[in-house]
Scaffold this motif. Structure first.
Motif, PDB file in Angstrom:
ATOM      1  N   ASN A   1       2.316   8.584  10.755  1.00 62.53           N
ATOM      2  CA  ASN A   1       2.022   8.508  11.161  1.00 62.53           C
ATOM      3  C   ASN A   1       3.042   8.468  12.499  1.00 62.53           C
ATOM      4  OD1 ASN A   1       1.185   6.033  11.107  1.00 62.53           O
ATOM      5  ND2 ASN A   1      -0.843   5.761  11.444  1.00 62.53           N
TER       6      ASN A   1
ATOM      7  N   ARG B   1       2.776   6.411   4.643  1.00 65.79           N
ATOM      8  CA  ARG B   1       2.797   7.253   5.290  1.00 65.79           C
ATOM      9  C   ARG B   1       3.131   7.814   6.578  1.00 65.79           C
ATOM     10  NH1 ARG B   1      -1.360   9.299   8.404  1.00 65.79           N
ATOM     11  NH2 ARG B   1      -2.645   7.602   8.859  1.00 65.79           N
TER      12      ARG B   1
ATOM     13  N   GLU C   1       7.025   5.016   7.747  1.00 65.24           N
ATOM     14  CA  GLU C   1       6.324   5.489   7.325  1.00 65.24           C
ATOM     15  C   GLU C   1       5.205   4.231   7.393  1.00 65.24           C
ATOM     16  OE1 GLU C   1       5.102   7.811   4.735  1.00 65.24           O
ATOM     17  OE2 GLU C   1       6.875   9.119   5.444  1.00 65.24           O
TER      18      GLU C   1
ATOM     19  N   GLU D   1       0.572  -1.091   0.395  1.00 61.54           N
ATOM     20  CA  GLU D   1       0.162  -0.426  -0.127  1.00 61.54           C
ATOM     21  C   GLU D   1       0.550   0.714  -0.157  1.00 61.54           C
ATOM     22  OE1 GLU D   1      -3.675  -0.373   2.638  1.00 61.54           O
ATOM     23  OE2 GLU D   1      -2.492  -1.741   3.391  1.00 61.54           O
TER      24      GLU D   1
ATOM     25  N   TRP E   1      -7.471   4.232   8.608  1.00 65.49           N
ATOM     26  CA  TRP E   1      -8.130   4.067  10.160  1.00 65.49           C
ATOM     27  C   TRP E   1      -6.736   2.959  11.442  1.00 65.49           C
ATOM     28  CZ3 TRP E   1     -10.113   0.018  12.497  1.00 65.49           C
ATOM     29  CH2 TRP E   1     -10.499  -1.451  12.467  1.00 65.49           C
TER      30      TRP E   1
ATOM     31  N   TYR F   1      -3.974   1.678  10.912  1.00 63.05           N
ATOM     32  CA  TYR F   1      -2.364   2.347  10.710  1.00 63.05           C
ATOM     33  C   TYR F   1      -2.542   3.648  11.653  1.00 63.05           C
ATOM     34  CZ  TYR F   1      -2.609  -1.358   7.626  1.00 63.05           C
ATOM     35  OH  TYR F   1      -2.084  -2.155   6.676  1.00 63.05           O
ATOM     36  N   LYS F   2      -3.429   4.177  12.303  1.00 66.03           N
ATOM     37  CA  LYS F   2      -3.257   5.654  13.320  1.00 66.03           C
ATOM     38  C   LYS F   2      -3.176   5.062  14.772  1.00 66.03           C
ATOM     39  CE  LYS F   2      -5.878   8.426  10.419  1.00 66.03           C
ATOM     40  NZ  LYS F   2      -6.955   9.201  10.100  1.00 66.03           N
TER      41      LYS F   2
ATOM     42  N   LYS G   1      -1.946   4.386   4.258  1.00 65.33           N
ATOM     43  CA  LYS G   1      -2.992   4.957   5.125  1.00 65.33           C
ATOM     44  C   LYS G   1      -3.883   4.170   4.967  1.00 65.33           C
ATOM     45  CE  LYS G   1      -2.158   8.683   1.941  1.00 65.33           C
ATOM     46  NZ  LYS G   1      -2.563   9.448   0.463  1.00 65.33           N
TER      47      LYS G   1
END
Length: 500
Positions: free
Chosen positions: A20, A18, A26, A15, A31, A33-34, A29
């Motif tokens: 967070n 990013r 990285e 994927e 929810w 992975y938050k 993206k």
């Protein structure tokens, strides 16, 4: 095979990425992975190995945990002199012994969620059979439930073993195992407390059965465990804190997976040296539950012993899990120290058990202890020691396997071998207990198996466990070369590994 640097970890990333995480790693993206911040604390993301392990732990809390609570009281809480529970558990473990060898194959094909859900339903049926027997004396249903659970549990434990051994980074494997064992055994502790509360006023001899309400409560909890498994995510979406993912085999087929099972024995024959430890790891349960707890204590004291036994398991898992990950000592040294400690514990704990076992026989049981009796203190400490020892043994076995490889496919098969061979031993000893073999014979067989299997396993501690597992070792098992893997269309991430 093309050589690659052993200081990099090769993982599949499918994927866009990013950042967070505070470290700047990285992550994809979405929810899941938050991370969640609560005051000064940062909770791991839903797709992290930590969160997934906790979920699996609660599935086992509600399914095998309740199974352990029911069986830990002796004779599954029935009043038939263990005939029904021995028949059911003999069938269960005999089936498990066969299914366990192929459970890794089934888990790899079905996926974690389906495997765990299927396994959880078997525990619900198993508990329902004892409720039925308590009311109708239907032995056939009890035996059938044991057979069904043998099929289901083999798959559940293979899935659990693959997660527990392959999800964590190398330096945290012992800690992850201890986390699982603590949460899992809390299920048996809670189950023991339920039994204790429902039978608190029963001071009759061992023939007193637990209440039907106990079984109804356990049925509900095991069903909830099967449902909870659907909250897990597929292993291919799990990402560690350092951005690495789990090493997985792509698009498995039944043929390739069955061949892979036998390839484990062909490419890693040293695993045979651990087979005696696998065989011994459930052998002693029959002695402890039926020939000590059931044979020597009344029903409410058995419930108390059962609770203390599983509390001791939590303590043992915590102590050994964190000790096995002690970062100031090399992993090769930790493996050898763990072996020595287990060898000493084997003679210390079971030496005390020998002194206690000499006081009674199957034909001559001198009454049943109640917790108010003056002589209860010694047997209570011994039973707590049995629980601590069991957790230490199971934690070390899982850690030894996890230290050999990081490949989830190989570890799923290791876990399948472990549970299959373990169950073969359990089936045999439950049958021997059903034949009413002398208590001392079953005790001595347990002690000898434990001590002897440690000696046989010693070469693995000395030769096969390394400070870190080279990536070539994990990829060698998949029949793929580095060129094959690099040529696939997915994007790959190279990152620094966790140091042992």
């Amino acid at each position: 095979m093309t050589n690659i640097n052993e200081d990099v970890l090769f993982t599949n990333v499918q994927e866009p990425m990013r950042s967070n995480e505070p470290s700047g790693v990285e992550l994809p993206k979405g929810w899941k992975y938050k991370s969640l911040k609560i005051g000064p604390f940062t909770l791991p993301s839903y797709a992290s190995p930590e969160s997934q392990l906790i979920l699996v732990s609660f599935v086992c809390f509600l399914c095998p945990g309740m199974f352990n609570a029911v069986n830990g009281i002796g004779a599954a809480g029935l009043d038939d002199d263990a005939k029904a529970s021995n028949a059911s558990n003999t069938t269960l473990y005999a089936t498990f012994a066969v299914v366990g060898f192929f459970a890794g194959t089934v888990t790899n094909v079905l996926g974690i969620r389906i495997a765990l859900s299927f396994g959880g339903l078997g525990y619900c049926v198993y508990v329902s059979s004892y409720l039925c027997f308590n009311i109708t004396q239907n032995l056939g249903y009890v035996v059938f439930a044991g057979f069904l659970l043998g099929c289901c549990a083999g798959v559940l434990w293979s899935a659990q073993g693959a997660i527990m051994m392959s999800y964590p980074p190398e330096k945290l494997k012992g800690r992850y195992i201890s986390w699982f064992w603590i949460v899992f055994n809390m299920g048996a502790v809670i189950g023991g407390l339920v039994q204790l509360a429902l039978n608190f006023d029963k001071r009759e001899g061992k023939k007193a059965a637990v209440t039907n309400g106990t079984y109804v409560g356990f049925m509900i909890l095991t069903f909830l465990g099967a449902c909870l498994s659907w909250t897990l995510i597929d292993a291919k979406h799990v990402i560690r804190r350092d951005g690495t993912k789990i090493i997985l085999m792509k698009h498995p087929t039944w043929q390739s997976e069955i061949l892979g099972l036998w390839e484990t024995l062909w490419t890693d024959p040293y695993i045979i040296f651990l087979f005696p430890m696998f065989f011994a790891s459930n052998w002693f349960y029959t002695y402890q539950f039926n020939d000590v707890n059931y044979a020597q204590f009344n029903v409410r004291t058995r419930a108390l012993n059962n609770t203390l036994y599983w509390l001791a398991q939590i303590m043992g898992a915590g102590v050994f899990g964190f000790a096995l990950d002690f970062s100031n000592i090399r992993r090769t040294t930790r493996a050898k120290v763990a072996w020595v400690v287990m060898f000493v514990l084997t003679f210390a704990v079971w030496g005390g058990g020998y002194a206690f076992q000499r006081q009674y026989t199957r034909e001559n049981v001198r009454g049943y202890y109640d917790w108010t009796d003056s002589g209860y203190g010694g047997p209570m400490v011994l039973y707590i020691s049995y629980g601590f020892y069991d957790a230490a043994w199971q934690t070390c076995v899982y850690w030894f396997m996890g230290a050999i490889s990081n490949n989830s496919r190989k570890l799923a098969n290791f876990a399948g071998f472990y549970k299959g061979i373990q169950s073969a031993g359990a089936a045999i000893v439950f049958r021997l207990d059903g034949y009413k073999k002398p208590y001392m014979d079953i005790f001595l067989s347990s002690w000898i198996l434990l001590a002897g299997s440690l000696v046989v396993a010693l070469p693995v501690m000395l030769v096969k466990i390394k400070d870190t597992v080279p990536i070539e070792e994990d990829l060698r098992f998949t029949d793929e070369t580095i060129e094959d893997v690099m040529g696939q269309r997915d994007v790959y991430l190279l990152s620094e590994p966790e140091k042992a």
